[in-house]
Write a protein that holds these residues in place. Structure first.
Motif, short mmCIF file in Angstrom:
data_model
loop_
_atom_site.label_atom_id
_atom_site.label_comp_id
_atom_site.label_asym_id
_atom_site.label_seq_id
_atom_site.Cartn_x
_atom_site.Cartn_y
_atom_site.Cartn_z
N THR A 56 -18.72 -7.52 12.63
CA THR A 56 -17.67 -7.64 12.31
C THR A 56 -16.85 -8.38 13.33
O THR A 56 -16.50 -9.51 14.40
CB THR A 56 -16.40 -6.66 12.23
OG1 THR A 56 -16.96 -5.92 13.67
CG2 THR A 56 -16.91 -5.76 11.35
N VAL A 57 -15.62 -9.50 13.47
CA VAL A 57 -15.40 -10.80 13.97
C VAL A 57 -14.52 -10.06 15.18
O VAL A 57 -14.98 -9.86 16.51
CB VAL A 57 -13.36 -11.07 13.34
CG1 VAL A 57 -12.70 -11.18 14.46
CG2 VAL A 57 -13.83 -12.16 12.09
N GLN A 58 -13.96 -7.76 15.00
CA GLN A 58 -13.99 -8.20 16.12
C GLN A 58 -15.04 -7.41 17.36
O GLN A 58 -14.58 -7.31 18.48
CB GLN A 58 -13.90 -6.28 16.10
CG GLN A 58 -12.57 -5.33 16.61
CD GLN A 58 -11.13 -5.83 17.24
OE1 GLN A 58 -10.61 -6.37 17.00
NE2 GLN A 58 -11.78 -6.35 18.61
N ASP A 59 -15.72 -7.02 16.51
CA ASP A 59 -17.43 -6.60 17.39
C ASP A 59 -17.22 -7.91 18.36
O ASP A 59 -17.95 -8.11 19.43
CB ASP A 59 -18.57 -6.35 16.16
CG ASP A 59 -18.31 -5.15 15.61
OD1 ASP A 59 -17.55 -4.54 16.48
OD2 ASP A 59 -19.32 -5.67 14.67
N ILE A 60 -17.73 -9.14 17.37
CA ILE A 60 -17.60 -10.12 18.23
C ILE A 60 -16.96 -10.77 19.32
O ILE A 60 -16.78 -10.97 20.15
CB ILE A 60 -17.72 -11.78 17.06
CG1 ILE A 60 -18.97 -11.35 16.24
CG2 ILE A 60 -17.97 -13.01 18.26
CD1 ILE A 60 -18.28 -12.43 14.85
N ALA A 61 -15.45 -10.28 19.37
CA ALA A 61 -14.01 -10.55 20.18
C ALA A 61 -15.16 -9.62 21.21
O ALA A 61 -14.22 -10.39 22.51
CB ALA A 61 -12.70 -10.27 19.45
#
Length: 207
Positions: free
Chosen positions: A36-41
């Protein structure tokens, strides 16, 4: 690093590099769909809002990663005057372009493994095939412009060779680069020119 990246603000380049590295690190651990985007951030140690300052979504990020990687590959296999000057194509040695191609893949092994093996990302596979197609088309057209000297129709020859190149790169990455870059380049060079046999089977049988 591409010329476009060199012109960017160093802080922007650094943040985008963190996000790209985070994506590839996560792709080593799980499938693309599970990232997810949150994982990447979180992995990049930036805020979610910072991610959206640079990319629309994770698909935008991976497409930029793919574009950068393919641009680097194009640069590595770009024909240079010294590459062909005095080069003996029948000497059995690897052409400098072939060596640079495998060195490029080897130096970016984790990225190729993430995009070609652990996650077969269609956009990357298609883009890689396009780069190989253009490279092989130019090479064959330059070395043998006469269709009469080809063993099959030109478009068939090009398709055959580009498919072999793609699958060999995938195999090499999937098997953790079992042969050094220079040896792979030499073998591929010889296969491209002479085919799989040093002596054709039917000729050997009559000797």
């Amino acid at each position: 690093m591409t010329s476009h990246q060199q012109r960017m603000d160093p802080r922007v380049v650094r943040t985008q590099r963190l996000l790209k590295n985070a994506l590839f690190a996560l792709l080593e651990e799980r499938g693309y769909d599970q990232v997810t985007v949150q994982d990447i951030a979180d992995r990049a140690t930036v805020k979610r809002a910072t991610f959206y300052l640079h990319y629309n979504d994770k698909q935008d990020l991976i497409h930029q990663c793919i574009a950068d990687l393919l641009d680097e590959l194009r640069e590595s296999i770009q024909n240079q005057q010294e590459d062909t000057l005095h080069f003996d194509y029948l000497g059995g040695q690897a052409h400098p372009i072939f060596i640079r191609m495998f060195k490029h893949v080897g130096e970016r092994f984790l990225q190729y493994q993430a995009l070609l093996v652990n996650n077969r990302i269609p956009a990357f596979t298609a883009g890689l095939l396009t780069v190989l197609h253009n490279f092989i088309s130019e090479g064959i057209n330059m070395t043998e412009p006469d269709d009469a000297n080809l063993s099959a129709k030109r478009d068939v020859v090009i398709k055959y060779v580009e498919s072999a190149f793609l699958e060999l790169i995938i195999w090499w990455v999937e098997n953790q680069m079992p042969y050094p870059e220079e040896e792979m380049a030499e073998m591929l060079m010889n296969l491209s020119i002479m085919g799989p046999y040093r002596v054709r089977p039917y000729e050997k049988a009559t000797q």
